[in-house]
Design an enzyme around this catalytic site. Structure first.
Site, PDB file in Angstrom:
ATOM      1  N   CYS A 162      -0.529   4.221   1.952  1.00  0.00           N
ATOM      2  CA  CYS A 162      -0.431   4.043   3.410  1.00  0.00           C
ATOM      3  C   CYS A 162       1.001   4.229   3.902  1.00  0.00           C
ATOM      4  O   CYS A 162       1.235   4.855   4.931  1.00  0.00           O
ATOM      5  CB  CYS A 162      -0.877   2.638   3.818  1.00  0.00           C
ATOM      6  SG  CYS A 162      -2.378   2.086   3.021  1.00  0.00           S
ATOM      7  N   ASP A 163       1.958   3.644   3.198  1.00  0.00           N
ATOM      8  CA  ASP A 163       3.320   3.534   3.753  1.00  0.00           C
ATOM      9  C   ASP A 163       4.379   4.370   3.037  1.00  0.00           C
ATOM     10  O   ASP A 163       5.519   4.436   3.504  1.00  0.00           O
ATOM     11  CB  ASP A 163       3.745   2.052   3.747  1.00  0.00           C
ATOM     12  CG  ASP A 163       2.882   1.225   4.688  1.00  0.00           C
ATOM     13  OD1 ASP A 163       2.361   1.795   5.669  1.00  0.00           O
ATOM     14  OD2 ASP A 163       2.706   0.022   4.442  1.00  0.00           O
ATOM     15  N   CYS A 200       0.835  -1.205   0.000  1.00  0.00           N
ATOM     16  CA  CYS A 200       0.000   0.000   0.000  1.00  0.00           C
ATOM     17  C   CYS A 200       0.876   1.263   0.000  1.00  0.00           C
ATOM     18  O   CYS A 200       1.360   1.687   1.053  1.00  0.00           O
ATOM     19  CB  CYS A 200      -0.944  -0.002   1.203  1.00  0.00           C
ATOM     20  SG  CYS A 200      -2.082   1.396   1.201  1.00  0.00           S
TER      21      CYS A 200
END
Ligand SMILES: Cc1cc2nc3c(=O)[nH]c(=O)nc-3n(C[C@H](O)[C@H](O)[C@H](O)COP(=O)(O)OP(=O)(O)OC[C@H]3O[C@@H](n4cnc5c(N)ncnc54)[C@H](O)[C@@H]3O)c2cc1C
Length: 321
Positions: free
Chosen positions: A150-151, A147
């Site tokens: 997300c990261d 992701c």
């Protein structure tokens, strides 16, 4: 396991059944329980959902210092239980939904138990696909992620690589390029599958380099990603590069196999919901979270639609009274 009616210990009749224990399922449970729908939630094989596979969640509102994924999911479970949600370990293995308004929906749990529910909220999520390398598995959460949104932030000003060739991979590669020092995009074939417009964006991004005919054979590093070994699929020549983050963007599989033939799905298996609601094509059956969203796929959007599904279910029950 195939359902055999003689195996059923008892049939339970309930108002609201929630299938799945990610942010969507627990948020639906909080709202359903507070509306006195006495929900029962089955966790599935991954209690807490996808966020239990990540260390740091930095973008869920309400946590100014961030929180680790498993802790956040335990807190969501506790919040759902505080209002009376019954959380059970178990997997929905078969369903027989009614197409009648007010009909009872049958759900088989672990092949042996039959639950009849007036409303069913499906929050079974989607599973990110990985390459399947042992080194990739070892370093998940240590620099390997599925992701980028997300990261990606954790790799600010660092060198990263991304694997994939479709629109999502191209989108995530350009997203990473905005944050990271350099992005190397690895494409297995001699061309990308992404749309021409996305390919154009990729080729116009200065710090994003695409390498074709290339596969990852090993992710290097003991505790954290330090590099990767790749192979040219035509020449067979291997090469190592130094990176600190590896993003896998080769697709997701929505967890919808048991609903096939009963609920409307798109060509990739995501459940289709009606307009701005969480209603499926069957009355009393609702879907929320990643199982019906291949666009945003974030914990907060999953939680948002979880709330919507409980409100939709409650309104549906009211119309039956
Ligand atoms: C590595 C990684 C890092 C991420 N980091 C972030 C982040 O930092 N911030 C963010 O917002 N998002 C992040 N995401 C995305 C986020 O995790 C998802 O968008 C979110 O978890 C989706 O929630 P969900 O409730 O729809 O489903 P999921 O979290 O996928 O949960 C699905 C649930 O359904 C259950 N289930 C499946 N089939 C059945 C069945 N037949 N019977 C019963 N239960 C079943 C599973 O056991 C699971 O509990 C990340 C994702 C990954 C993979």
């Amino acid at each position: 396991m195939k359902y055999n009616p003689t195996m059923s210990d008892k049939i339970e009749k309930i108002k609201c059944l929630i299938i799945g224990s990610g942010p969507a399922g627990y948020t639906a449970a909080i709202y359903a329980a507070r509306a006195d729908m006495k929900p029962i939630l089955y966790t599935g094989m991954e209690p807490g959902g996808q966020l239990t596979t990540t260390t740091e969640v930095d973008n869920f509102p309400g946590y100014p210092d961030g929180i680790d994924g498993p802790t956040m999911m335990i807190q969501l479970q506790q919040q759902a239980e505080r209002f009376g949600t019954e959380v059970r370990i178990g997997m929905a293995t078969a369903v027989e939904f009614s197409n009648k308004n007010g009909g009872w929906h049958k759900v088989i749990i672990d092949g042996i138990k039959e639950v009849h529910a007036q409303t069913v909220i499906i929050s079974t999520g989607a599973t990110a696909k990985y390459l399947g390398l042992p080194s990739e598995k070892k370093l998940r959460g240590g620099g390997v992620s599925a992701c980028a949104v997300c990261d990606g932030f954790f790799y600010k000003n660092q060198d990263v690589a991304i694997v994939g060739a479709g629109d999502t991979a191209a989108e995530e590669a350009t997203y990473l390029a905005n944050i990271c020092k350099s992005v190397t995009m690895l494409v297995r074939k001699d061309a990308m599958r992404a749309s021409k417009a996305m390919q154009h964006r990729v080729s116009n991004t200065a710090n994003l380099k695409v390498i074709y005919n290339t596969e990852v054979v090993e992710v290097l590093g003991d505790e954290v990603v330090e590099g990767l070994r790749m192979v040219n699929t035509i020449t067979g020549k291997k090469k190592d590069i130094e990176i600190t983050g590896l993003f896998i963007a080769i697709g997701h599989k929505p967890n919808t196999d048991i609903f096939k033939g009963q609920l409307d799905m798109d060509e990739t298996g995501y459940l289709i919901t009606e307009g701005k609601t969480t209603k499926t094509n069957l009355p009393g059956v609702f879907a929320c979270g990643d199982v019906q969203d291949k666009e945003y796929r974030q914990a907060v959007t999953a939680a948002g639609t979880g709330c919507m599904s409980a409100l939709d279910a409650e309104r549906y029950l009211t119309t039956l009274e």
